[in-house]
Design a protein around this motif. Structure first.
Motif, PDB file in Angstrom:
ATOM      1  N   SER A  36       1.002  -1.271   0.089  1.00 54.63           N
ATOM      2  CA  SER A  36      -0.062  -0.049   0.146  1.00 54.63           C
ATOM      3  C   SER A  36       0.741   1.253   0.003  1.00 54.63           C
ATOM      4  N   THR A  37       0.239   2.373  -0.370  1.00 60.19           N
ATOM      5  CA  THR A  37       0.978   3.472  -0.244  1.00 60.19           C
ATOM      6  C   THR A  37       1.574   3.973   0.948  1.00 60.19           C
ATOM      7  N   GLU A  38       1.054   3.614   1.973  1.00 54.54           N
ATOM      8  CA  GLU A  38       1.570   3.937   3.465  1.00 54.54           C
ATOM      9  C   GLU A  38       2.616   3.373   3.689  1.00 54.54           C
ATOM     10  N   GLU A  39       2.990   2.101   3.083  1.00 55.30           N
ATOM     11  CA  GLU A  39       4.239   1.200   3.179  1.00 55.30           C
ATOM     12  C   GLU A  39       5.508   1.715   2.487  1.00 55.30           C
ATOM     13  N   LYS A  40       5.126   2.555   1.542  1.00 50.00           N
ATOM     14  CA  LYS A  40       6.338   3.107   0.575  1.00 50.00           C
ATOM     15  C   LYS A  40       7.082   4.213   1.027  1.00 50.00           C
ATOM     16  N   ASP A  41       8.282   4.282   0.796  1.00 49.68           N
ATOM     17  CA  ASP A  41       8.959   5.736   0.985  1.00 49.68           C
ATOM     18  C   ASP A  41       8.319   6.843   0.469  1.00 49.68           C
ATOM     19  N   LYS A  42       8.188   8.091   0.875  1.00 49.47           N
ATOM     20  CA  LYS A  42       7.680   9.197   0.457  1.00 49.47           C
ATOM     21  C   LYS A  42       8.893  10.036   0.276  1.00 49.47           C
ATOM     22  N   PHE A  43       8.787  10.723  -0.940  1.00 51.37           N
ATOM     23  CA  PHE A  43       9.719  11.855  -1.522  1.00 51.37           C
ATOM     24  C   PHE A  43       9.162  12.946  -1.786  1.00 51.37           C
ATOM     25  N   THR A  44       9.870  13.981  -1.354  1.00 55.07           N
ATOM     26  CA  THR A  44       9.125  15.328  -1.727  1.00 55.07           C
ATOM     27  C   THR A  44      10.408  16.161  -2.242  1.00 55.07           C
ATOM     28  N   GLY A  45       9.835  17.340  -3.040  1.00 58.31           N
ATOM     29  CA  GLY A  45      10.864  18.249  -3.526  1.00 58.31           C
ATOM     30  C   GLY A  45      10.231  19.550  -4.097  1.00 58.31           C
ATOM     31  N   CYS A 100      12.572  28.234  -5.384  1.00 60.77           N
ATOM     32  CA  CYS A 100      11.708  29.547  -4.925  1.00 60.77           C
ATOM     33  C   CYS A 100      10.495  29.109  -4.233  1.00 60.77           C
ATOM     34  N   GLY A 101      10.449  27.789  -4.579  1.00 59.67           N
ATOM     35  CA  GLY A 101       9.265  27.343  -3.714  1.00 59.67           C
ATOM     36  C   GLY A 101       7.791  27.497  -4.241  1.00 59.67           C
ATOM     37  N   GLU A 102       7.734  27.722  -5.539  1.00 68.87           N
ATOM     38  CA  GLU A 102       6.531  28.129  -6.367  1.00 68.87           C
ATOM     39  C   GLU A 102       6.082  26.839  -6.912  1.00 68.87           C
ATOM     40  N   VAL A 103       6.794  25.801  -6.845  1.00 70.27           N
ATOM     41  CA  VAL A 103       6.371  24.408  -7.591  1.00 70.27           C
ATOM     42  C   VAL A 103       6.927  23.463  -6.495  1.00 70.27           C
ATOM     43  N   ARG A 104       5.979  22.521  -6.132  1.00 73.40           N
ATOM     44  CA  ARG A 104       6.310  21.302  -5.156  1.00 73.40           C
ATOM     45  C   ARG A 104       5.690  20.072  -5.870  1.00 73.40           C
ATOM     46  N   PHE A 105       6.460  18.966  -5.409  1.00 74.72           N
ATOM     47  CA  PHE A 105       5.869  17.669  -5.978  1.00 74.72           C
ATOM     48  C   PHE A 105       6.359  16.745  -4.961  1.00 74.72           C
ATOM     49  N   ALA A 106       5.647  15.401  -5.084  1.00 63.18           N
ATOM     50  CA  ALA A 106       5.791  14.359  -4.016  1.00 63.18           C
ATOM     51  C   ALA A 106       5.486  13.007  -4.913  1.00 63.18           C
ATOM     52  N   PHE A 107       6.249  12.024  -4.363  1.00 63.98           N
ATOM     53  CA  PHE A 107       5.853  10.596  -5.080  1.00 63.98           C
ATOM     54  C   PHE A 107       6.423   9.625  -3.972  1.00 63.98           C
ATOM     55  N   TYR A 108       5.811   8.453  -4.245  1.00 63.32           N
ATOM     56  CA  TYR A 108       6.217   7.214  -3.443  1.00 63.32           C
ATOM     57  C   TYR A 108       6.861   6.505  -4.137  1.00 63.32           C
ATOM     58  N   GLY A 109       8.149   5.825  -3.282  1.00 60.89           N
ATOM     59  CA  GLY A 109       9.183   4.816  -3.746  1.00 60.89           C
ATOM     60  C   GLY A 109       8.410   3.452  -4.022  1.00 60.89           C
ATOM     61  N   PRO A 110       9.244   2.587  -4.775  1.00 57.00           N
ATOM     62  CA  PRO A 110      10.699   2.880  -4.446  1.00 57.00           C
ATOM     63  C   PRO A 110      11.389   3.547  -5.821  1.00 57.00           C
ATOM     64  N   ILE A 111      12.387   3.913  -5.795  1.00 61.89           N
ATOM     65  CA  ILE A 111      13.157   4.603  -6.868  1.00 61.89           C
ATOM     66  C   ILE A 111      13.464   3.461  -7.704  1.00 61.89           C
TER      67      ILE A 111
END
Length: 151
Positions: free
Chosen positions: A2-11, A15-26
């Protein structure tokens, strides 16, 4: 898994205007030395962590996009912040299920270690080589998906 068991990556961008997130694995960690990546990175290789597009989300802002063609003629789209210019992520029509996240845009880039170096034939002579990576003079051929190997 499940998504809760995966590593979360953010970036995001500088300037902070654009943010993103994804769940691993890489899926892969590469340094691409092709001339197109050198332009996009400002001179060196593009350091990229690949993940599945299904797990990736832009959580703030709207990045700008620029499309080029690869050596094989595939469309490659690079996303960047339209305000500060930070390179963020990219994707190719050759592997539409994957997205390449620029390591410099990750909140925790220390988790990255390149495993492959691509297009070393175009690397600048002054660029330091990573001794513990597989190196390819060009882009290695991708194995086509078959019904048996499809997810």
């Amino acid at each position: 898994m499940s998504t809760e068991e995966k590593d979360k990556f953010t970036g995001g961008c500088a300037c902070g205007e654009v943010r993103f997130a994804f769940y691993g694995p890489i899926r892969s960690q590469v340094a691409c030395h092709c001339r197109s990546c050198q332009y996009a990175s400002g001179g060196g290789p593009a350091y990229v962590a690949a993940a599945t597009r299904a797990e990736f989300r832009v959580t703030r802002g709207s990045p700008r996009e620029h499309m080029t063609l690869s050596e094989e003629g595939n469309a490659v789209t690079r996303a960047f912040c339209g305000t500060c210019g930070s390179p963020l992520f990219s994707w190719s029509e050759a592997t539409p299920e994957m997205i390449g996240i620029k390591v410099g845009a990750l909140d925790d880039p220390a988790r990255f270690r390149p495993r492959y170096e691509l297009w070393t034939s175009e690397a600048q002579r002054w660029h330091r080589k990573h001794w513990f990576t597989l190196r390819f003079r060009r882009q290695p051929r991708l194995k086509p998906k078959t019904a048996a190997s499809a997810d």
